[in-house]
Design a protein around this motif. Structure first.
Motif, PDB file in Angstrom:
ATOM      1  N   LEU A   1       0.782  -1.232   0.000  1.00 38.99           N
ATOM      2  CA  LEU A   1       0.000   0.000   0.000  1.00 38.99           C
ATOM      3  C   LEU A   1       0.815   1.284   0.000  1.00 38.99           C
ATOM      4  O   LEU A   1       0.287   2.330  -0.348  1.00 38.99           O
ATOM      5  N   ASP A   2       2.087   1.230   0.381  1.00 37.50           N
ATOM      6  CA  ASP A   2       2.814   2.482   0.620  1.00 37.50           C
ATOM      7  C   ASP A   2       4.194   2.454  -0.037  1.00 37.50           C
ATOM      8  O   ASP A   2       5.074   1.703   0.395  1.00 37.50           O
ATOM      9  N   PRO A   3       4.417   3.293  -1.044  1.00 35.52           N
ATOM     10  CA  PRO A   3       5.753   3.335  -1.666  1.00 35.52           C
ATOM     11  C   PRO A   3       6.832   3.840  -0.707  1.00 35.52           C
ATOM     12  O   PRO A   3       8.012   3.528  -0.885  1.00 35.52           O
ATOM     13  N   GLN A   4       6.427   4.611   0.320  1.00 33.90           N
ATOM     14  CA  GLN A   4       7.401   5.102   1.289  1.00 33.90           C
ATOM     15  C   GLN A   4       7.960   3.982   2.156  1.00 33.90           C
ATOM     16  O   GLN A   4       9.002   4.143   2.804  1.00 33.90           O
ATOM     17  N   GLN A   5       7.274   2.833   2.170  1.00 33.87           N
ATOM     18  CA  GLN A   5       7.764   1.660   2.889  1.00 33.87           C
ATOM     19  C   GLN A   5       8.455   0.666   1.959  1.00 33.87           C
ATOM     20  O   GLN A   5       8.675  -0.481   2.324  1.00 33.87           O
ATOM     21  N   GLY A   6       8.784   1.133   0.763  1.00 32.86           N
ATOM     22  CA  GLY A   6       9.530   0.303  -0.174  1.00 32.86           C
ATOM     23  C   GLY A   6       8.677  -0.536  -1.111  1.00 32.86           C
ATOM     24  O   GLY A   6       9.220  -1.344  -1.873  1.00 32.86           O
ATOM     25  N   HIS A   7       7.348  -0.371  -1.056  1.00 28.68           N
ATOM     26  CA  HIS A   7       6.496  -1.136  -1.967  1.00 28.68           C
ATOM     27  C   HIS A   7       6.620  -0.600  -3.384  1.00 28.68           C
ATOM     28  O   HIS A   7       6.866   0.595  -3.584  1.00 28.68           O
ATOM     29  N   ARG A   8       6.399  -1.491  -4.361  1.00 29.46           N
ATOM     30  CA  ARG A   8       6.683  -1.136  -5.746  1.00 29.46           C
ATOM     31  C   ARG A   8       5.575  -1.623  -6.682  1.00 29.46           C
ATOM     32  O   ARG A   8       4.731  -2.447  -6.306  1.00 29.46           O
ATOM     33  N   ILE A   9       5.604  -1.109  -7.890  1.00 34.99           N
ATOM     34  CA  ILE A   9       4.629  -1.472  -8.916  1.00 34.99           C
ATOM     35  C   ILE A   9       4.984  -2.831  -9.514  1.00 34.99           C
ATOM     36  O   ILE A   9       6.146  -3.092  -9.821  1.00 34.99           O
ATOM     37  N   VAL A  10       3.978  -3.693  -9.676  1.00 31.51           N
ATOM     38  CA  VAL A  10       4.190  -4.982 -10.345  1.00 31.51           C
ATOM     39  C   VAL A  10       3.431  -5.067 -11.676  1.00 31.51           C
ATOM     40  O   VAL A  10       3.708  -5.946 -12.496  1.00 31.51           O
TER      41      VAL A  10
END
Length: 239
Positions: A13-22
């Motif tokens: 849910l959060d790119p600030q936590q390192g999540h990325r687009i798949v």
């Protein structure tokens, strides 16, 4: 105006936590009609996918093995979006992820790259306050067939959102089209999106009589022909 109907699927849910687009998908629309030009990419995130996110979109790391990483496709995405107005459901989510990915590559943010962003979720909340305004709920409200949507795939969601957007802005164009789609766990194939024709329901004799009685009451209240009578007369004369 060139517009792009856009959607992404992500690892969380959060790119600030390192999540990325798949997964990235964009459909081009010009003059309120889909042109057939689209960009659809699966992207290896170089990290794990949260189980909750995978349950939503059905994309696994095993499926993404061998797919390009974002730095290999980021410029292609930026070039596709450049100068267009974006149409996104819950735009802050997708724009936040795009900006995070662009920043890693030293590319411009969406605000500098694109002509603007329309958030259909925000617009739906203004149009239907207090009601459910998810993409599924809007499809149900506008009687848009979503039988092809078993998971939240980005390309299918874009196609549905294009119809929702036209309904929300009073458009009624047909958007039936064929798109080659690669699906998780499948070698790909042609998915045909078909829409049922618009239903036109004529008023019954009883309804017409009730309408005339209501107009008679208005005539009596204003002591003369009501505004609706004056609007009906030119149409009757033309017929």
């Amino acid at each position: 105006m060139r517009q792009i109907i856009l959607d992404t699927e992500t690892t969380g849910l959060d790119p600030q936590q390192g999540h990325r687009i798949v997964e990235f998908a964009g459909l081009e629309m010009v003059g309120r009609k889909l042109t057939g030009k689209h960009l659809h990419l699966y992207i290896h995130p170089e990290r794990d996918i949260d189980p909750d996110a995978q349950r939503v979109h059905g994309i696994s790391l095993e499926f993404l093995a061998g797919k390009p990483v974002y730095r290999q496709v980021g410029q292609e995405i930026a070039d596709f979006l450049r100068g267009a107005e974006l149409i996104i459901h819950n735009a802050p989510f997708d724009v936040g992820f795009l900006n995070a990915e662009f920043a890693k590559m030293g590319l411009e943010p969406v605000s500098a790259l694109c002509a603007g962003v329309i958030d259909t979720l925000r617009e739906a909340r203004d149009m239907f306050p207090g009601k459910r305004n998810s993409l599924d709920a809007l499809c149900d409200r506008f009687e848009i067939d979503r039988s092809n949507r078993t998971l939240h795939g980005a390309l299918v969601d874009c196609e549905l959102l294009s119809e929702v957007y036209l309904w929300m802005t009073r458009g009624q164009e047909s958007l039936a089209m064929d798109i080659d789609v690669e699906l998780p766990g499948d070698a790909g194939g042609a998915i045909q999106f078909e829409r049922k024709p618009l239903k036109v329901l004529a008023a019954s004799e009883a309804e017409q009589a009730e309408h005339q009685a209501y107009l008679d009451a208005l005539d009596k209240a204003v002591k003369g022909p009501c505004l609706w009578r004056s609007l009906e007369q030119p149409a009757q004369a033309e017929g």
